[in-house]
Design a protein around this motif. Sequence first.
Motif, PDB file in Angstrom:
ATOM      1  N   ILE B  89       0.826  -1.236  -0.149  1.00  0.00           N
ATOM      2  CA  ILE B  89      -0.050  -0.423  -0.342  1.00  0.00           C
ATOM      3  C   ILE B  89       1.143   1.409   0.198  1.00  0.00           C
ATOM      4  O   ILE B  89       0.277   2.420  -0.015  1.00  0.00           O
ATOM      5  CB  ILE B  89      -1.359  -0.330   1.390  1.00  0.00           C
ATOM      6  CG1 ILE B  89      -1.812  -1.682   1.283  1.00  0.00           C
ATOM      7  CG2 ILE B  89      -1.910   1.561   0.733  1.00  0.00           C
ATOM      8  CD1 ILE B  89      -2.968  -1.316   1.819  1.00  0.00           C
ATOM      9  N   PRO B  92       3.608   5.199  -4.144  1.00  0.00           N
ATOM     10  CA  PRO B  92       3.153   6.303  -4.038  1.00  0.00           C
ATOM     11  C   PRO B  92       1.534   6.889  -4.857  1.00  0.00           C
ATOM     12  O   PRO B  92       1.204   7.565  -4.118  1.00  0.00           O
ATOM     13  CB  PRO B  92       3.969   7.376  -4.863  1.00  0.00           C
ATOM     14  CG  PRO B  92       5.225   6.568  -4.604  1.00  0.00           C
ATOM     15  CD  PRO B  92       4.905   4.871  -3.910  1.00  0.00           C
ATOM     16  N   LEU B  95      -1.232   5.454  -2.480  1.00  0.00           N
ATOM     17  CA  LEU B  95      -0.868   6.503  -1.830  1.00  0.00           C
ATOM     18  C   LEU B  95      -1.949   7.728  -1.757  1.00  0.00           C
ATOM     19  O   LEU B  95      -2.501   8.126  -1.245  1.00  0.00           O
ATOM     20  CB  LEU B  95       0.431   6.892  -1.182  1.00  0.00           C
ATOM     21  CG  LEU B  95       0.498   6.233   0.932  1.00  0.00           C
ATOM     22  CD1 LEU B  95      -0.133   4.953   0.620  1.00  0.00           C
ATOM     23  CD2 LEU B  95       2.272   6.230   0.856  1.00  0.00           C
ATOM     24  N   GLU B  96      -1.833   8.227  -2.979  1.00  0.00           N
ATOM     25  CA  GLU B  96      -2.393  10.059  -2.971  1.00  0.00           C
ATOM     26  C   GLU B  96      -3.138   9.408  -3.453  1.00  0.00           C
ATOM     27  O   GLU B  96      -4.298  10.401  -3.598  1.00  0.00           O
ATOM     28  CB  GLU B  96      -1.748  10.238  -4.741  1.00  0.00           C
ATOM     29  CG  GLU B  96       0.446  11.000  -4.562  1.00  0.00           C
ATOM     30  CD  GLU B  96       0.259  11.534  -5.494  1.00  0.00           C
ATOM     31  OE1 GLU B  96      -0.697  12.369  -6.471  1.00  0.00           O
ATOM     32  OE2 GLU B  96       1.728  12.139  -5.593  1.00  0.00           O
ATOM     33  N   VAL B  98      -5.225   7.227  -2.779  1.00  0.00           N
ATOM     34  CA  VAL B  98      -6.201   6.622  -1.166  1.00  0.00           C
ATOM     35  C   VAL B  98      -6.481   7.871  -0.305  1.00  0.00           C
ATOM     36  O   VAL B  98      -7.705   8.220   0.004  1.00  0.00           O
ATOM     37  CB  VAL B  98      -5.657   5.412  -0.853  1.00  0.00           C
ATOM     38  CG1 VAL B  98      -6.370   5.894   1.186  1.00  0.00           C
ATOM     39  CG2 VAL B  98      -5.578   4.073  -1.196  1.00  0.00           C
ATOM     40  N   GLY B  99      -5.334   8.383  -0.889  1.00  0.00           N
ATOM     41  CA  GLY B  99      -5.774   9.808   0.107  1.00  0.00           C
ATOM     42  C   GLY B  99      -6.729  10.759   0.108  1.00  0.00           C
ATOM     43  O   GLY B  99      -7.384  11.381   0.338  1.00  0.00           O
ATOM     44  N   ARG B 100      -7.274  10.890  -1.536  1.00  0.00           N
ATOM     45  CA  ARG B 100      -7.590  11.784  -2.321  1.00  0.00           C
ATOM     46  C   ARG B 100      -9.152  10.936  -1.430  1.00  0.00           C
ATOM     47  O   ARG B 100     -10.059  11.707  -1.404  1.00  0.00           O
ATOM     48  CB  ARG B 100      -7.816  11.610  -3.302  1.00  0.00           C
ATOM     49  CG  ARG B 100      -6.202  13.022  -4.032  1.00  0.00           C
ATOM     50  CD  ARG B 100      -6.798  13.953  -4.412  1.00  0.00           C
ATOM     51  NE  ARG B 100      -5.773  15.041  -3.460  1.00  0.00           N
ATOM     52  CZ  ARG B 100      -4.811  15.047  -4.259  1.00  0.00           C
ATOM     53  NH1 ARG B 100      -3.874  14.349  -4.631  1.00  0.00           N
ATOM     54  NH2 ARG B 100      -4.211  16.266  -3.647  1.00  0.00           N
ATOM     55  N   ALA B 102     -10.236   9.283   0.727  1.00  0.00           N
ATOM     56  CA  ALA B 102     -10.431   9.273   2.129  1.00  0.00           C
ATOM     57  C   ALA B 102     -10.889  10.619   1.797  1.00  0.00           C
ATOM     58  O   ALA B 102     -11.685  11.215   2.783  1.00  0.00           O
ATOM     59  CB  ALA B 102      -9.419   8.987   2.749  1.00  0.00           C
ATOM     60  N   ASP B 103     -10.389  11.848   1.676  1.00  0.00           N
ATOM     61  CA  ASP B 103     -10.808  13.271   1.811  1.00  0.00           C
ATOM     62  C   ASP B 103     -12.471  13.380   1.039  1.00  0.00           C
ATOM     63  O   ASP B 103     -13.599  13.617   2.176  1.00  0.00           O
ATOM     64  CB  ASP B 103     -10.526  14.375   1.016  1.00  0.00           C
ATOM     65  CG  ASP B 103      -8.396  14.834   2.074  1.00  0.00           C
ATOM     66  OD1 ASP B 103      -8.472  14.276   2.937  1.00  0.00           O
ATOM     67  OD2 ASP B 103      -8.168  14.281   0.994  1.00  0.00           O
ATOM     68  N   THR B 106     -14.832  10.919   3.726  1.00  0.00           N
ATOM     69  CA  THR B 106     -14.906  11.695   5.024  1.00  0.00           C
ATOM     70  C   THR B 106     -15.738  12.854   4.538  1.00  0.00           C
ATOM     71  O   THR B 106     -16.635  12.966   5.610  1.00  0.00           O
ATOM     72  CB  THR B 106     -13.018  12.549   5.261  1.00  0.00           C
ATOM     73  OG1 THR B 106     -12.546  10.995   5.740  1.00  0.00           O
ATOM     74  CG2 THR B 106     -13.463  12.900   7.426  1.00  0.00           C
ATOM     75  N   VAL B 112     -13.858   5.387   6.183  1.00  0.00           N
ATOM     76  CA  VAL B 112     -12.964   4.442   5.168  1.00  0.00           C
ATOM     77  C   VAL B 112     -12.738   3.096   5.251  1.00  0.00           C
ATOM     78  O   VAL B 112     -11.802   3.249   6.283  1.00  0.00           O
ATOM     79  CB  VAL B 112     -12.372   4.993   4.399  1.00  0.00           C
ATOM     80  CG1 VAL B 112     -11.270   4.516   3.406  1.00  0.00           C
ATOM     81  CG2 VAL B 112     -12.373   6.410   4.104  1.00  0.00           C
ATOM     82  N   LEU B 114     -10.020   0.039   4.245  1.00  0.00           N
ATOM     83  CA  LEU B 114      -9.180   0.074   3.939  1.00  0.00           C
ATOM     84  C   LEU B 114      -8.981  -1.388   3.443  1.00  0.00           C
ATOM     85  O   LEU B 114      -8.529  -2.539   4.281  1.00  0.00           O
ATOM     86  CB  LEU B 114      -7.545   0.528   3.864  1.00  0.00           C
ATOM     87  CG  LEU B 114      -6.877   1.660   3.546  1.00  0.00           C
ATOM     88  CD1 LEU B 114      -8.081   2.475   2.060  1.00  0.00           C
ATOM     89  CD2 LEU B 114      -5.343   2.074   3.923  1.00  0.00           C
TER      90      LEU B 114
END
Lengths: 344, 344
Positions: B89, B92, B95-96, B98-100, B102-103, B106, B112, B114
């Motif tokens: 996971i 990069p 991660l990018e 997933v971060g987006r 998640a934002d 949320t 979320v 995972l």
Amino acid sequence: MDSPDLVMAPERGRLKMADIARMAGVSISTVSRALAGNPLIPKALRDQIVEIAQTHGYVVNQSARSLRLRKTDTIGVIIPLAHEAGQTISDPFFLEIVGRLADEITRRDYLVLLNKVITTEPGWLDRIIQSHRADGLLIIGQSTQHEALNSVADTYRPMVVWGATMPGHRYCLAGSDNREGGRLAVSHLIARGRRRIAFLGEVDAPEAVQRFEGYRKGLDEAGVAFDPALVIPSHYTRGDAQRAVEGLLASGVQFDAVFAFSDVLALTALTTLQRAGKRVPEDVAVVGFDDILLAQHSTPPLTTIRVDLEAGARTMVDLLFRRMAGASSPSTISPVELVVRESA
Amino acid sequence: MDSPDLVMAPERGRLKMADIARMAGVSISTVSRALAGNPLIPKALRDQIVEIAQTHGYVVNQSARSLRLRKTDTIGVIIPLAHEAGQTISDPFFLEIVGRLADEITRRDYLVLLNKVITTEPGWLDRIIQSHRADGLLIIGQSTQHEALNSVADTYRPMVVWGATMPGHRYCLAGSDNREGGRLAVSHLIARGRRRIAFLGEVDAPEAVQRFEGYRKGLDEAGVAFDPALVIPSHYTRGDAQRAVEGLLASGVQFDAVFAFSDVLALTALTTLQRAGKRVPEDVAVVGFDDILLAQHSTPPLTTIRVDLEAGARTMVDLLFRRMAGASSPSTISPVELVVRESA
DNA sequence: GTGAAAGCGCTAACAG
DNA sequence: CTGTTAGCGCTTTCAC
């Protein structure tokens, strides 16, 4: 009108154990035991039941299972955000640590529940704990929530916090040596002949406070006077850091180095300085903190304080599982390391 | 021996609705309604009950609630990994995105979940769906699982897949124009005078196939002959890519450019080439795909095909919530863009 | 070995 | 407006 084939097709609807039981000609209890691999059920029957479940795509309903068993096989990863900072989960540092944690948790066959919380809402932690969605909690950064964490620590055991040691903390903590990191950074700058070293960051969360204390200590050790004019508050976002650095430049205050709270801030300082015509490191040296992936790839590559996130994540998950098993576990501070690249 | 103060201290144990009901002198139903803000209960009583719940740190048990309501307020984010690739996971690109995601998730007050899955285990998708842990699923990358996705798509609606359009796909898909991206990359290289352009990547997942097709198309349009010797298979990991590039260098096959499946591979190619004494872009030009954050910061900065992940994540979540609400939603392919930096 | 039955904690239909 | 009651789908004790 249905062709026989369609009728035979595996039913994909909401199957429950009772359905499998009926098909297998046994009771629900037997199915439950068989699916759990309980050796009380003869192997032949067990296999037969598992087979039936599989061909019909049946899987145990986890809500029901969790309710009954009082466990979820899930770890909550909590990202406490100060509302006003406008920080998102997309922050590179969070992303890196979340990725490592997810890898560790997945390896133990648990799921990861990602949870971004606004810490200005009181009771946020109780709300998460009492919702019983996770068997354990990993908190990424104390933020300003030391008291909140302390107050649940006595009654809620399976929780590990990434952050900085605070006097009288009663929760289990993992983190890096922030104070020593700050000291290392400043000592390095001073060794390179810098005397006017700015500190870039918000001095609110304990980690920031300790990095700042390290900064002060590094100054003191070298007999360099501390100048409050060189402390530039900035939230953790790029926009804010850019404004802060521009403000410093405009203020006319002389400086020949910047020690930033984090690599994200340091990298922003780097580009902001360069855009303002400053050469890094010739005019202004820059040191960051964390050693995120990006730090190696900036121009010039960033000198920074390395935190071993992979080891840190492993430690956090280890500590958490030990606590979930009922054992107590000590807090752990891992050492940091100065990585000299080209920005300072 | 207990002091009155201790007795008065808020009980932090396992409270349930019945406890709150007893304290408030009402029935469980009334508590349930009050906590849900049901206007059937007079405001005064409602507030009083909420107050009691709050002071005692009571929160509704989500397992029980989910079981009863058949909803979890949770979105599953699935990362399908091919076992042998050893990808984590912590990649990069994942991660990018997933971060987006998640934002976005949320922001809609969902949690979320995972979920890293090994796609070589058949039935992985059914297992996730039937476990009923999430109200909807976001799959990051089809990997080689087109058939598996298709076969559940008819009966399971709340699912959106990030990937590439496949002939006859029946699941909802969001993605970027991989073929056009590949074509843009190669056309750019050819415009810069390159003729011996290597393709670095595994041509297995649909996205890779389409990027490869774009590569072929770019070559064709310029009348440059395709040379199979220039196709260098590599998994998505750094180690693999490095070995692949070293292999190409050792083979003696002439090449003056590399178009890589992803930025991660391109960046690895970059450093591997430089370590071998090649100048980028003078000796070998390099173009990547994705435009991850790192791409801007490499030396030289990476020329790449930009995928707007922020918009992509927003689209995925939009589509998913529309489907969760029972509406159907069209698949969406977003345009890509050539970002010319200094590596090509 | 196997099944009946209780109950995990909650929501909502139904009855008043 | 409020309470009683019937499950949601599962695991496990207890009895056979």
